[in-house]
Motif scaffolding. Structure first.
Motif, PDB file in Angstrom:
ATOM      1  N   VAL A  78      46.777  47.533  51.911  1.00 46.52           N
ATOM      2  CA  VAL A  78      47.392  48.027  50.668  1.00 46.52           C
ATOM      3  C   VAL A  78      48.880  48.191  50.904  1.00 46.52           C
ATOM      4  CG1 VAL A  78      47.437  49.868  48.949  1.00 46.52           C
ATOM      5  CG2 VAL A  78      45.271  49.249  50.055  1.00 46.52           C
ATOM      6  N   TYR A  79      49.700  47.530  50.086  1.00 48.98           N
ATOM      7  CA  TYR A  79      51.148  47.581  50.283  1.00 48.98           C
ATOM      8  C   TYR A  79      51.826  48.025  48.990  1.00 48.98           C
ATOM      9  CZ  TYR A  79      51.392  43.240  47.679  1.00 48.98           C
ATOM     10  OH  TYR A  79      51.304  42.311  46.692  1.00 48.98           O
ATOM     11  N   PRO A  80      52.978  48.673  49.113  1.00 48.14           N
ATOM     12  CA  PRO A  80      53.718  49.124  47.942  1.00 48.14           C
ATOM     13  C   PRO A  80      54.652  48.043  47.432  1.00 48.14           C
ATOM     14  CG  PRO A  80      54.773  49.951  49.907  1.00 48.14           C
ATOM     15  CD  PRO A  80      53.609  49.103  50.371  1.00 48.14           C
ATOM     16  N   ILE A  81      54.767  47.961  46.118  1.00 49.84           N
ATOM     17  CA  ILE A  81      55.757  47.058  45.528  1.00 49.84           C
ATOM     18  C   ILE A  81      56.181  47.610  44.168  1.00 49.84           C
ATOM     19  CG2 ILE A  81      53.970  45.578  44.506  1.00 49.84           C
ATOM     20  CD1 ILE A  81      56.017  43.265  44.957  1.00 49.84           C
ATOM     21  N   HIS A  82      57.474  47.622  43.913  1.00 46.34           N
ATOM     22  CA  HIS A  82      58.007  48.101  42.640  1.00 46.34           C
ATOM     23  C   HIS A  82      57.416  49.457  42.265  1.00 46.34           C
ATOM     24  CE1 HIS A  82      60.245  44.475  41.608  1.00 46.34           C
ATOM     25  NE2 HIS A  82      59.235  43.797  42.091  1.00 46.34           N
ATOM     26  N   ALA A  83      57.349  50.352  43.233  1.00 43.54           N
ATOM     27  CA  ALA A  83      56.843  51.700  42.995  1.00 43.54           C
ATOM     28  C   ALA A  83      55.386  51.701  42.546  1.00 43.54           C
ATOM     29  CB  ALA A  83      57.718  52.422  41.974  1.00 43.54           C
ATOM     30  N   LYS A  84      54.638  50.652  42.936  1.00 47.17           N
ATOM     31  CA  LYS A  84      53.208  50.559  42.635  1.00 47.17           C
ATOM     32  C   LYS A  84      52.516  50.045  43.889  1.00 47.17           C
ATOM     33  CE  LYS A  84      54.522  49.271  37.931  1.00 47.17           C
ATOM     34  NZ  LYS A  84      55.973  49.265  38.174  1.00 47.17           N
ATOM     35  N   TYR A  85      51.189  49.774  43.803  1.00 46.53           N
ATOM     36  CA  TYR A  85      50.455  49.284  44.965  1.00 46.53           C
ATOM     37  C   TYR A  85      49.625  48.066  44.619  1.00 46.53           C
ATOM     38  CZ  TYR A  85      51.849  53.698  46.950  1.00 46.53           C
ATOM     39  OH  TYR A  85      52.616  54.741  47.396  1.00 46.53           O
ATOM     40  N   CYS A  86      49.430  47.201  45.631  1.00 45.41           N
ATOM     41  CA  CYS A  86      48.524  46.067  45.501  1.00 45.41           C
ATOM     42  C   CYS A  86      47.544  46.095  46.668  1.00 45.41           C
ATOM     43  CB  CYS A  86      49.279  44.743  45.526  1.00 45.41           C
ATOM     44  SG  CYS A  86      50.391  44.494  44.136  1.00 45.41           S
ATOM     45  N   LEU A  87      46.319  45.603  46.446  1.00 46.07           N
ATOM     46  CA  LEU A  87      45.322  45.635  47.505  1.00 46.07           C
ATOM     47  C   LEU A  87      44.871  44.239  47.887  1.00 46.07           C
ATOM     48  CD1 LEU A  87      42.066  45.188  46.550  1.00 46.07           C
ATOM     49  CD2 LEU A  87      42.587  47.296  45.350  1.00 46.07           C
ATOM     50  N   ASN A  88      44.676  44.092  49.199  1.00 46.66           N
ATOM     51  CA  ASN A  88      44.214  42.840  49.804  1.00 46.66           C
ATOM     52  C   ASN A  88      43.053  43.120  50.731  1.00 46.66           C
ATOM     53  OD1 ASN A  88      46.868  40.708  49.816  1.00 46.66           O
ATOM     54  ND2 ASN A  88      47.322  42.865  49.592  1.00 46.66           N
ATOM     55  N   VAL A  89      42.266  42.076  51.005  1.00 47.95           N
ATOM     56  CA  VAL A  89      41.227  42.141  52.020  1.00 47.95           C
ATOM     57  C   VAL A  89      41.602  41.184  53.143  1.00 47.95           C
ATOM     58  CG1 VAL A  89      38.799  41.818  52.471  1.00 47.95           C
ATOM     59  CG2 VAL A  89      39.533  42.619  50.243  1.00 47.95           C
ATOM     60  N   VAL A  90      41.631  41.699  54.366  1.00 46.98           N
ATOM     61  CA  VAL A  90      42.006  40.879  55.513  1.00 46.98           C
ATOM     62  C   VAL A  90      40.886  39.891  55.837  1.00 46.98           C
ATOM     63  CG1 VAL A  90      42.631  40.913  57.958  1.00 46.98           C
ATOM     64  CG2 VAL A  90      43.468  42.706  56.416  1.00 46.98           C
ATOM     65  N   THR A  91      41.279  38.658  56.166  1.00 45.64           N
ATOM     66  CA  THR A  91      40.327  37.602  56.501  1.00 45.64           C
ATOM     67  C   THR A  91      40.622  37.042  57.890  1.00 45.64           C
ATOM     68  OG1 THR A  91      41.789  35.972  55.499  1.00 45.64           O
ATOM     69  CG2 THR A  91      40.090  36.917  54.087  1.00 45.64           C
ATOM     70  N   GLU A  92      39.735  36.198  58.365  1.00 48.28           N
ATOM     71  CA  GLU A  92      39.910  35.452  59.626  1.00 48.28           C
ATOM     72  C   GLU A  92      39.967  36.405  60.839  1.00 48.28           C
ATOM     73  OE1 GLU A  92      41.910  31.793  59.449  1.00 48.28           O
ATOM     74  OE2 GLU A  92      42.261  31.889  57.298  1.00 48.28           O
ATOM     75  N   PRO A  93      39.942  35.835  62.040  1.00 48.03           N
ATOM     76  CA  PRO A  93      39.866  36.697  63.230  1.00 48.03           C
ATOM     77  C   PRO A  93      41.082  37.619  63.365  1.00 48.03           C
ATOM     78  CG  PRO A  93      39.251  34.451  63.785  1.00 48.03           C
ATOM     79  CD  PRO A  93      39.778  34.421  62.383  1.00 48.03           C
ATOM     80  N   GLN A  94      40.869  38.726  64.047  1.00 49.20           N
ATOM     81  CA  GLN A  94      41.923  39.718  64.275  1.00 49.20           C
ATOM     82  C   GLN A  94      43.178  39.061  64.852  1.00 49.20           C
ATOM     83  OE1 GLN A  94      40.581  42.945  66.681  1.00 49.20           O
ATOM     84  NE2 GLN A  94      42.482  44.088  66.498  1.00 49.20           N
TER      85      GLN A  94
END
Length: 214
Positions: A78-94
DNA sequence: ACAACGATACCCT
DNA sequence: GGGTATCGTTGTT
Protein backbone atom coordinates in the motif's frame (compact mmCIF):
# COMPACT_ATOMS: atom_id res chain seq x y z
CA UNK A 1 -22.67 -24.64 -2.69
CA UNK A 2 -18.87 -24.63 -2.10
CA UNK A 3 -17.39 -22.33 0.51
CA UNK A 4 -15.22 -19.41 -0.61
CA UNK A 5 -11.50 -20.23 -0.50
CA UNK A 6 -8.82 -17.81 0.64
CA UNK A 7 -6.13 -17.48 -2.03
CA UNK A 8 -2.76 -18.78 -0.83
CA UNK A 9 0.88 -18.26 -1.64
CA UNK A 10 0.83 -20.54 -4.69
CA UNK A 11 -1.77 -18.29 -6.37
CA UNK A 12 0.33 -15.15 -6.00
CA UNK A 13 3.76 -16.70 -6.58
CA UNK A 14 3.34 -16.88 -10.37
CA UNK A 15 3.98 -14.73 -13.42
CA UNK A 16 2.51 -11.30 -12.64
CA UNK A 17 0.41 -11.05 -15.79
CA UNK A 18 -1.27 -14.38 -15.02
CA UNK A 19 -1.98 -13.34 -11.44
CA UNK A 20 -3.42 -10.02 -12.60
CA UNK A 21 -5.86 -11.60 -15.05
CA UNK A 22 -6.79 -14.36 -12.60
CA UNK A 23 -7.60 -11.79 -9.91
CA UNK A 24 -10.53 -10.51 -11.99
CA UNK A 25 -13.68 -12.02 -10.46
CA UNK A 26 -12.04 -12.81 -7.12
CA UNK A 27 -13.37 -11.14 -3.96
CA UNK A 28 -11.36 -8.68 -1.87
CA UNK A 29 -12.48 -8.92 1.77
CA UNK A 30 -11.88 -6.44 4.59
CA UNK A 31 -13.03 -7.57 8.04
CA UNK A 32 -13.42 -4.76 10.55
CA UNK A 33 -14.30 -4.47 14.24
CA UNK A 34 -17.24 -6.61 15.29
CA UNK A 35 -16.56 -9.14 12.52
CA UNK A 36 -18.34 -7.01 9.93
CA UNK A 37 -17.25 -7.69 6.37
CA UNK A 38 -16.64 -5.21 3.60
CA UNK A 39 -16.18 -6.97 0.27
CA UNK A 40 -16.23 -6.51 -3.47
CA UNK A 41 -15.52 -8.38 -6.70
CA UNK A 42 -12.29 -7.32 -8.40
CA UNK A 43 -13.25 -5.66 -11.69
CA UNK A 44 -10.06 -3.94 -12.88
CA UNK A 45 -6.33 -4.52 -12.33
CA UNK A 46 -2.94 -3.43 -13.63
CA UNK A 47 0.39 -5.29 -13.63
CA UNK A 48 3.59 -3.56 -12.51
CA UNK A 49 6.59 -5.65 -13.43
CA UNK A 50 10.23 -5.90 -12.39
CA UNK A 51 13.31 -5.09 -14.48
CA UNK A 52 12.38 -3.14 -17.63
CA UNK A 53 9.03 -1.70 -16.50
CA UNK A 54 9.83 1.97 -16.06
CA UNK A 55 6.40 2.70 -14.59
CA UNK A 56 6.91 0.26 -11.70
CA UNK A 57 7.83 1.49 -8.23
CA UNK A 58 10.44 -1.27 -8.13
CA UNK A 59 12.24 0.13 -11.18
CA UNK A 60 14.65 2.33 -9.22
CA UNK A 61 15.38 -0.37 -6.69
CA UNK A 62 14.33 -1.13 -3.17
CA UNK A 63 13.91 1.70 -0.66
CA UNK A 64 12.06 2.41 2.56
CA UNK A 65 8.80 3.29 0.85
CA UNK A 66 8.56 0.33 -1.56
CA UNK A 67 10.21 -2.35 0.60
CA UNK A 68 7.07 -4.49 0.84
CA UNK A 69 7.06 -4.87 -2.95
CA UNK A 70 10.13 -7.07 -2.50
CA UNK A 71 8.58 -9.29 0.19
CA UNK A 72 7.09 -12.74 -0.63
CA UNK A 73 4.13 -13.15 -2.99
CA UNK A 74 0.82 -12.50 -1.27
CA UNK A 75 2.08 -9.44 0.63
CA UNK A 76 0.02 -6.25 0.48
CA UNK A 77 1.84 -3.21 -0.91
CA UNK A 78 0.00 0.00 0.00
CA UNK A 79 1.57 3.28 -1.10
CA UNK A 80 0.51 6.92 -0.74
CA UNK A 81 -0.17 9.14 -3.72
CA UNK A 82 -1.76 12.59 -3.94
CA UNK A 83 -2.71 12.42 -0.27
CA UNK A 84 -4.55 9.12 -0.90
CA UNK A 85 -3.64 5.41 -0.99
CA UNK A 86 -3.49 2.63 -3.56
CA UNK A 87 -3.24 -1.10 -2.89
CA UNK A 88 -1.26 -3.80 -4.66
CA UNK A 89 -0.67 -7.51 -4.21
CA UNK A 90 2.93 -8.66 -4.47
CA UNK A 91 3.60 -11.43 -7.01
CA UNK A 92 6.49 -13.70 -8.04
CA UNK A 93 9.30 -14.93 -5.78
CA UNK A 94 10.60 -12.77 -2.93
CA UNK A 95 13.00 -10.04 -4.03
CA UNK A 96 11.70 -9.69 -7.63
CA UNK A 97 9.68 -6.50 -7.11
CA UNK A 98 6.46 -7.07 -9.08
CA UNK A 99 2.84 -6.49 -8.09
CA UNK A 100 -0.76 -6.14 -9.23
CA UNK A 101 -2.60 -2.86 -8.60
CA UNK A 102 -6.29 -3.32 -7.81
CA UNK A 103 -8.12 -0.45 -9.53
CA UNK A 104 -11.82 -1.18 -9.09
CA UNK A 105 -14.31 -3.36 -7.21
CA UNK A 106 -17.97 -4.16 -7.57
CA UNK A 107 -19.15 -3.74 -3.97
CA UNK A 108 -21.02 -6.75 -2.57
CA UNK A 109 -20.93 -6.65 1.26
CA UNK A 110 -20.87 -3.85 3.81
CA UNK A 111 -22.06 -1.23 1.33
CA UNK A 112 -23.57 0.96 4.07
CA UNK A 113 -20.18 1.16 5.78
CA UNK A 114 -18.44 1.88 2.49
CA UNK A 115 -20.86 4.76 1.90
CA UNK A 116 -19.99 6.07 5.34
CA UNK A 117 -16.24 5.70 4.75
CA UNK A 118 -16.45 7.42 1.35
CA UNK A 119 -18.86 10.18 2.24
CA UNK A 120 -20.97 9.58 -0.84
CA UNK A 121 -23.96 7.38 -1.52
CA UNK A 122 -23.29 7.24 -5.27
CA UNK A 123 -22.54 3.57 -6.03
CA UNK A 124 -20.44 4.40 -9.08
CA UNK A 125 -18.14 6.55 -6.94
CA UNK A 126 -17.72 4.05 -4.10
CA UNK A 127 -14.98 1.69 -5.33
CA UNK A 128 -14.36 2.73 -8.96
CA UNK A 129 -10.71 3.76 -8.69
CA UNK A 130 -7.65 2.65 -6.72
CA UNK A 131 -7.80 5.38 -4.07
CA UNK A 132 -11.58 5.27 -3.81
CA UNK A 133 -11.63 1.56 -3.01
CA UNK A 134 -8.95 2.00 -0.36
CA UNK A 135 -11.04 4.67 1.34
CA UNK A 136 -14.19 2.53 1.06
CA UNK A 137 -12.44 -0.44 2.70
CA UNK A 138 -10.56 1.67 5.26
CA UNK A 139 -7.19 0.65 3.85
CA UNK A 140 -4.24 2.96 4.49
CA UNK A 141 -0.49 2.76 4.94
CA UNK A 142 -0.95 0.74 8.14
CA UNK A 143 -1.97 -2.15 5.87
CA UNK A 144 1.32 -2.01 3.95
CA UNK A 145 3.28 -5.23 4.33
CA UNK A 146 0.41 -7.39 5.63
CA UNK A 147 0.40 -11.03 4.56
CA UNK A 148 -2.84 -11.62 2.64
CA UNK A 149 -2.49 -15.37 2.96
CA UNK A 150 -2.78 -15.30 6.77
CA UNK A 151 -4.04 -11.87 7.90
CA UNK A 152 -7.26 -11.86 9.94
CA UNK A 153 -8.67 -8.60 8.59
CA UNK A 154 -7.66 -8.54 4.93
CA UNK A 155 -7.60 -11.26 2.26
CA UNK A 156 -8.80 -12.31 -1.21
CA UNK A 157 -11.31 -15.13 -1.74
CA UNK A 158 -12.21 -17.28 -4.68
CA UNK A 159 -15.84 -18.33 -5.01
CA UNK A 160 -15.61 -21.66 -6.85
CA UNK A 161 -19.04 -21.46 -8.52
CA UNK A 162 -18.41 -17.96 -9.81
CA UNK A 163 -14.94 -18.79 -11.10
CA UNK A 164 -16.19 -21.99 -12.77
CA UNK A 165 -19.07 -20.20 -14.49
CA UNK A 166 -16.91 -17.17 -15.37
CA UNK A 167 -19.82 -15.09 -16.65
CA UNK A 168 -17.67 -12.32 -18.09
CA UNK A 169 -15.07 -11.56 -20.71
CA UNK A 170 -11.88 -9.57 -20.26
CA UNK A 171 -10.56 -6.55 -22.12
CA UNK A 172 -7.05 -5.09 -21.97
CA UNK A 173 -5.64 -1.62 -22.43
CA UNK A 174 -2.65 0.52 -21.56
CA UNK A 175 -2.28 1.55 -17.92
CA UNK A 176 -3.83 4.71 -16.48
CA UNK A 177 -2.12 7.74 -14.99
CA UNK A 178 1.51 6.87 -15.72
CA UNK A 179 4.13 8.83 -17.66
CA UNK A 180 6.61 6.02 -18.44
CA UNK A 181 5.98 2.82 -20.42
CA UNK A 182 2.60 4.26 -21.37
CA UNK A 183 1.91 1.88 -24.24
CA UNK A 184 2.30 -1.52 -22.55
CA UNK A 185 -1.07 -3.35 -22.48
CA UNK A 186 -0.92 -4.24 -18.78
CA UNK A 187 -4.41 -3.17 -17.65
CA UNK A 188 -7.29 -5.66 -17.63
CA UNK A 189 -10.95 -5.17 -16.78
CA UNK A 190 -14.24 -7.04 -16.94
CA UNK A 191 -15.95 -6.15 -20.20
CA UNK A 192 -18.91 -3.81 -19.82
CA UNK A 193 -18.98 -3.80 -16.01
CA UNK A 194 -20.32 -0.51 -14.63
CA UNK A 195 -17.70 -0.44 -11.85
CA UNK A 196 -14.70 -0.08 -14.16
CA UNK A 197 -12.88 3.10 -13.09
CA UNK A 198 -13.60 6.19 -15.15
CA UNK A 199 -16.70 4.50 -16.55
CA UNK A 200 -18.92 7.55 -16.30
CA UNK A 201 -16.11 9.92 -17.19
CA UNK A 202 -14.37 8.61 -20.27
CA UNK A 203 -16.47 5.52 -21.17
CA UNK A 204 -13.45 3.23 -20.67
CA UNK A 205 -15.83 0.37 -19.80
CA UNK A 206 -17.35 0.44 -23.28
CA UNK A 207 -16.77 -2.32 -25.76
CA UNK A 208 -14.99 -0.06 -28.20
CA UNK A 209 -12.27 0.75 -25.69
CA UNK A 210 -9.25 -1.49 -25.17
CA UNK A 211 -9.27 -4.89 -26.86
CA UNK A 212 -10.81 -8.27 -26.22
CA UNK A 213 -8.58 -10.90 -24.66
CA UNK A 214 -11.22 -13.46 -23.70
C1' DA B 1 15.45 22.60 4.98
C1' DC B 2 13.12 22.88 0.90
C1' DA B 3 11.10 22.02 -3.61
C1' DA B 4 9.13 18.94 -6.94
C1' DC B 5 6.45 15.16 -8.10
C1' DG B 6 2.77 11.54 -8.39
C1' DA B 7 0.00 4.06 -10.43
C1' DT B 8 -5.72 10.35 -7.85
C1' DA B 9 -10.14 12.38 -7.35
C1' DC B 10 -13.11 16.16 -7.16
C1' DC B 11 -15.37 20.18 -8.85
C1' DC B 12 -16.30 23.15 -12.47
C1' DT B 13 -17.60 24.46 -17.21
C1' DG C 1 -12.24 18.07 -20.83
C1' DG C 2 -9.45 20.83 -17.68
C1' DG C 3 -7.71 22.92 -13.32
C1' DT C 4 -6.23 21.93 -8.67
C1' DA C 5 -6.25 20.32 -3.65
C1' DT C 6 -3.30 17.64 -0.89
C1' DC C 7 0.74 15.17 1.44
C1' DG C 8 4.24 11.41 1.77
C1' DT C 9 8.49 10.46 -0.44
C1' DT C 10 12.54 11.58 -2.64
C1' DG C 11 16.12 14.35 -4.50
C1' DT C 12 18.62 18.56 -4.07
C1' DT C 13 20.91 22.53 -1.29
Amino acid sequence: MPEPIRLGQSFYDRETISVARDLLGKVLVRQVAGGRRLAGVIIEVEAYLANDDRASHSHRGRGASNASMFLPAGTFYVYPIHAKYCLNVVTEPQGIGAAVLIRALQPTEGIAMMIDNRGTHLLNRLTTGPARLCQALDVDRSCDGLDLTTNASLWIESEPDLVAARPWSVRASSRIGISQAVDLPLRWFIDGNRYVSGCARDHSCRRDWGFEVG
